[in-house]
Design a protein around this motif. Structure first.
Motif, PDB file in Angstrom:
ATOM      1  N   LYS A 178       0.850  -1.188   0.000  1.00 44.24           N
ATOM      2  CA  LYS A 178       0.000   0.000   0.000  1.00 44.24           C
ATOM      3  C   LYS A 178       0.887   1.239   0.000  1.00 44.24           C
ATOM      4  N   TYR A 180       1.658   5.250   0.956  1.00 40.66           N
ATOM      5  CA  TYR A 180       1.358   6.186   2.034  1.00 40.66           C
ATOM      6  C   TYR A 180       2.086   7.507   1.810  1.00 40.66           C
ATOM      7  N   PHE A 217      -1.288   9.069   5.946  1.00 41.94           N
ATOM      8  CA  PHE A 217      -2.506   8.535   5.346  1.00 41.94           C
ATOM      9  C   PHE A 217      -2.156   7.578   4.215  1.00 41.94           C
ATOM     10  N   GLU A 218      -3.016   6.609   4.032  1.00 39.60           N
ATOM     11  CA  GLU A 218      -2.882   5.733   2.872  1.00 39.60           C
ATOM     12  C   GLU A 218      -3.317   6.496   1.631  1.00 39.60           C
ATOM     13  N   ILE A 219      -2.647   6.246   0.514  1.00 41.78           N
ATOM     14  CA  ILE A 219      -2.987   6.890  -0.749  1.00 41.78           C
ATOM     15  C   ILE A 219      -3.860   5.944  -1.564  1.00 41.78           C
ATOM     16  N   SER A 220      -5.003   6.432  -1.994  1.00 39.92           N
ATOM     17  CA  SER A 220      -5.912   5.616  -2.795  1.00 39.92           C
ATOM     18  C   SER A 220      -5.252   5.206  -4.115  1.00 39.92           C
ATOM     19  N   LYS A 221      -5.588   4.022  -4.590  1.00 36.66           N
ATOM     20  CA  LYS A 221      -5.065   3.562  -5.877  1.00 36.66           C
ATOM     21  C   LYS A 221      -5.583   4.420  -7.023  1.00 36.66           C
ATOM     22  N   ILE A 268      -9.118  13.990   1.401  1.00 31.22           N
ATOM     23  CA  ILE A 268      -9.152  12.696   2.091  1.00 31.22           C
ATOM     24  C   ILE A 268     -10.588  12.200   2.164  1.00 31.22           C
ATOM     25  N   ASN A 271     -10.344   8.172   5.257  1.00 30.52           N
ATOM     26  CA  ASN A 271      -8.962   8.053   5.724  1.00 30.52           C
ATOM     27  C   ASN A 271      -7.975   7.692   4.620  1.00 30.52           C
ATOM     28  N   LYS A 272      -8.360   7.916   3.360  1.00 34.38           N
ATOM     29  CA  LYS A 272      -7.447   7.689   2.244  1.00 34.38           C
ATOM     30  C   LYS A 272      -7.321   8.969   1.422  1.00 34.38           C
TER      31      LYS A 272
END
Length: 282
Positions: A178, A180, A217-221, A268, A271-272
Motif C-alpha cells: 500500500k 502512504y 494517510f494511505e494513498i488511494s489507488k 481525504i 482516511n485515504k
C-alpha cells in the motif's frame, strides 16, 4: 303508615347521596397525587484511560478498528425520566463522550436523529484534523449503540467521510503493498489575516505552521494528482492543473526537484488520500 315510609325512604336516599359524593371526592383526590418519575438503567463503553485511547488515531496511526476493540470498560448509567429511544441515545453518547474527552462542538449529538430504526449522525464543518477526530468518534458511537436493539443502522453524513487540508509532504513510501504519504499541516493566510497576527506578507500571503505534527494517510489507488509548475506549455506559461500519475509524483520526492519543498492540498475520503494538488506559490 305511608307517611312514615316516605320519611324512611327520604333518609336512605339522602345517606346514599352523601356517601356517593364522598366517594367521588376521594377518587378526585387520588388522581391529583403526584406521579413518580420512571428511570432507565443503561451502560456505556469507554477506554480505561481516555488519554491513552488517543494513540490509536494520532495521525501517524489511524487504527479505528483497534480503538473500537479497546473499548471494553463499561459503566452503568441511570437516566431519569421516561425517555424516548432518541433521547436515551443522545444522553448515553453525551455522558460517554464527556468521559472520553470528546469535544461536543464536533460530536454534535444535539443534531442526532432517530427514525424508523436509523440513527443519523451529523458533524461540524470540516477542518484540518477532522479525520483524526472521527477516526475515534465513529467507532466510539458504533460501540455504544450496540446495546440499542431498536437501532438497525447508523448513517453518517458525507461530511464525515471527507477532509481537505494543506501541508508539506514529508515522505511518500510503500508498506505492505500500500502507498502512504506523511504530511505536516499548515495554514495559508491572506494579507489581512497575516497582519492580524503581526506576520509580514510580502507576497500578499503568509504560511503558518503552528505544530510540527506529522500525519500519515494511505494513498488511494485511484488518487488524482495535479501539478501547477511542473512543466510549461508551448507559449512558455505554466501547464496549470497538469495531471500526472502516482509513480511520476513519487519520483519527485526521491529526486532533488524543488517541487518536493512546496505545499500541497490533499483531499481525504475514508482516511485515504484521493486527491493531491500542488499549491501555487507566487
Amino acid at each position: 303508615m305511608n307517611k312514615k315510609l316516605l320519611i324512611i325512604l327520604a333518609v336512605i336516599v339522602s345517606t346514599l347521596t352523601i356517601g356517593a359524593g364522598c366517594a367521588k371526592q376521594k377518587i378526585i383526590n387520588l388522581t391529583n397525587l403526584p406521579l413518580v418519575a420512571s428511570s432507565t438503567v443503561t451502560t456505556y463503553y469507554t477506554y480505561n484511560q481516555p488519554v491513552d485511547g488517543i494513540s490509536y488515531c494520532d495521525g501517524a496511526n489511524m487504527d479505528s478498528g483497534g480503538y473500537k476493540a479497546a473499548l471494553v470498560k463499561y459503566i452503568t448509567l441511570t437516566l431519569p425520566g421516561n425517555l424516548t429511544t432518541e433521547e436515551r441515545i443522545k444522553s448515553v453518547l453525551d455522558v460517554a463522550a464527556d468521559n472520553e474527552q470528546f469535544n461536543r462542538v464536533y460530536t454534535r449529538t444535539v443534531s442526532t436523529t432517530f427514525e424508523n430504526g436509523i440513527i443519523t449522525m451529523h458533524s461540524a464543518d470540516g477542518w484540518a484534523g477532522s479525520s483524526i477526530f472521527y477516526c475515534r468518534w465513529k467507532p466510539f458511537v458504533e460501540k455504544n449503540l450496540e446495546q440499542f436493539s431498536e437501532v438497525k443502522k447508523i448513517e453518517w453524513g458525507k461530511e464525515f467521510e471527507s477532509e481537505k487540508a494543506m501541508g508539506y509532504i514529508k515522505y511518500i513510501y510503500e508498506k505492505d503493498k500500500k502507498n502512504y504519504l506523511s504530511i505536516d499541516y499548515i495554514q495559508w493566510l491572506n494579507k489581512s489575516e497575516c497582519m492580524a497576527k503581526n506576520i509580514e506578507a510580502p507576497g500578499g500571503f503568509c504560511i503558518l505552521n503552528q505544530t510540527k505534527d506529522i500525519r500519515t494517510f494511505e494513498i488511494s489507488k485511484n488518487v488524482e494528482i495535479r501539478m501547477q509548475t511542473l512543466s510549461h506549455t508551448v507559449d512558455g506559461n505554466y501547464n496549470w492543473n497538469e495531471e500526472i500519475n502516482y509513480q511520476k509524483f513519487k519520483n519527485i520526492f526521491t529526486s532533488s526537484s524543488s517541487q518536493k519543498n512546496i505545499p500541497y492540498n490533499i483531499g481525504i475520503e475514508n482516511n485515504k488520500v484521493v486527491e493531491i494538488t500542488e499549491q501555487y506559490v507566487p
